[in-house]
Design an enzyme around this catalytic site. Sequence first.
Site, PDB file in Angstrom:
ATOM      1  N   ARG A 163       0.835  -1.204   0.000  1.00  0.00           N
ATOM      2  CA  ARG A 163       0.000   0.000   0.000  1.00  0.00           C
ATOM      3  C   ARG A 163       0.866   1.248   0.000  1.00  0.00           C
ATOM      4  NH1 ARG A 163      -2.993  -2.677   4.689  1.00  0.00           N
ATOM      5  NH2 ARG A 163      -1.523  -1.414   5.876  1.00  0.00           N
ATOM      6  N   SER A 187      -6.145  -0.732  -0.992  1.00  0.00           N
ATOM      7  CA  SER A 187      -6.516  -1.806  -0.090  1.00  0.00           C
ATOM      8  C   SER A 187      -5.618  -3.000  -0.368  1.00  0.00           C
ATOM      9  CB  SER A 187      -7.989  -2.193  -0.300  1.00  0.00           C
ATOM     10  OG  SER A 187      -8.326  -3.372   0.403  1.00  0.00           O
ATOM     11  N   GLY A 188      -4.875  -3.436   0.632  1.00  0.00           N
ATOM     12  CA  GLY A 188      -3.968  -4.545   0.443  1.00  0.00           C
ATOM     13  C   GLY A 188      -4.681  -5.885   0.543  1.00  0.00           C
ATOM     14  N   LYS A 199     -10.306   5.634   3.318  1.00  0.00           N
ATOM     15  CA  LYS A 199      -9.009   5.063   3.700  1.00  0.00           C
ATOM     16  C   LYS A 199      -8.543   5.807   4.931  1.00  0.00           C
ATOM     17  CE  LYS A 199      -5.559   2.296   3.296  1.00  0.00           C
ATOM     18  NZ  LYS A 199      -5.685   0.838   3.201  1.00  0.00           N
ATOM     19  N   ARG A 230     -11.289   1.515  11.236  1.00  0.00           N
ATOM     20  CA  ARG A 230     -12.358   1.252  10.264  1.00  0.00           C
ATOM     21  C   ARG A 230     -13.726   1.501  10.884  1.00  0.00           C
ATOM     22  NH1 ARG A 230      -9.004  -3.489   8.934  1.00  0.00           N
ATOM     23  NH2 ARG A 230     -10.323  -4.709  10.351  1.00  0.00           N
ATOM     24  N   SER A 284     -11.067   1.049   4.910  1.00  0.00           N
ATOM     25  CA  SER A 284      -9.868   0.238   5.097  1.00  0.00           C
ATOM     26  C   SER A 284      -8.808   1.111   5.741  1.00  0.00           C
ATOM     27  CB  SER A 284      -9.372  -0.342   3.767  1.00  0.00           C
ATOM     28  OG  SER A 284      -9.060   0.685   2.847  1.00  0.00           O
ATOM     29  N   GLY A 311     -11.185  -6.470   3.390  1.00  0.00           N
ATOM     30  CA  GLY A 311     -11.448  -7.217   4.612  1.00  0.00           C
ATOM     31  C   GLY A 311     -11.661  -6.317   5.808  1.00  0.00           C
ATOM     32  N   GLY A 336     -22.231  -2.744   6.890  1.00  0.00           N
ATOM     33  CA  GLY A 336     -23.148  -3.853   6.781  1.00  0.00           C
ATOM     34  C   GLY A 336     -23.295  -4.528   8.131  1.00  0.00           C
ATOM     35  N   GLY A 395     -21.529  -9.840   7.923  1.00  0.00           N
ATOM     36  CA  GLY A 395     -21.799  -9.640   6.500  1.00  0.00           C
ATOM     37  C   GLY A 395     -20.885  -8.578   5.925  1.00  0.00           C
TER      38      GLY A 395
END
Length: 356
Positions: free
Chosen positions: A51, A71-72, A147, A179, A216, A324, A330, A334
């Site tokens: 990144r 995003s890695g 980010k 996040r 992320s 991830g 959400g 999920g």
Amino acid sequence: MTGVRLLTVPTTGPDDTAALDMLAENGSSIDDVLAVVGKTEGNGCVNDFSRTLAAAAWGPRLTDDAITVFSGGTEGVLAPHVNLLVADDSRDPRHDRGLVAAVGTTPVIPLEELGRAGQCEAVRDTVAKLLVDLGIGSDDVHLVLVKCPLLTSTDIAGLRSRGVEPVSDDTYESMARSRAASSLGVAAALGEIDDDTAQAALLGLRQAWSNRASASAGAELDTCHVLVLGESPAASNPLRALHTEMTDAYDLAALQDAAAVVARAGGRIRQLFVKAESDPTGTIRGLRHTMLTDSDINATRHARAAVGALAAAVKGDGAVYVSGGAEHQGRPGGGSVTVVYEVEPPTDTPNPGALR
């Protein structure tokens, strides 16, 4: 209001900026690039230098107003690639609406506020400003991509030397906390939750989320980079978007339902932006999973690989943006889903908006 075009280009490595060569072919220039959103092939964890390399390669080639979001993690079938959001306010009279975008950055996030109310409020205020800049309401928004920073071991030691307790003494967990704060800021800005609920969620309330937030974290920045994507009748281009959510990592039906909406509109999927999470309960549909207890591979890597396969199957290739760690993006276990698609004129299909 800024209408946009989307270019999705595979990359040969984190420092590959050859996608910029395609701009002239499409009648654009570097000055028109609003954001570069990419997937790089590192581990997606605290020490993911892919990144940092990507940000270092792209940053000097872009204008000061443009942002980068890298995003890695391209585990499994995910393909390294970049998505260029390019400003294009040309009008096609065959379209009565189109995709619009705005980008911005928060002020520097103080280390003591990372993962806490200060970061949440900074993201909330930045998103609110971008909505005003675009001239759209929260109902017109289909994705807010953020980010955000994380805490390194040096950061944690520095805070404690000043007598300040960090949000976490674990660098990997600090990514999740960052996040979470960013996503709750998005939810507050879009009116999905109020500020009191956001504060309660920062303290552990799980039942608060936005299915339009995608956040992320990385060590390559100290501000939050923010991209807002929505639709507006003031734009006139063939791009559209819809948002939904996966209820768990098996929820292929959610992606198929979204693809069906696109098909009914006579469109084709251009990109999927999906969040993936290892269910915090340790089970999925009654069966135990081991993603959270694997000492060799981080849970976010497992989740990206699993959900990435579903997203790639629906789009038809691996150049999908799957990130991830879906804290408050959400429902728990999920993840948020945004589909950007292109329609052929004329289109009389109503805006599908949110599916769930």
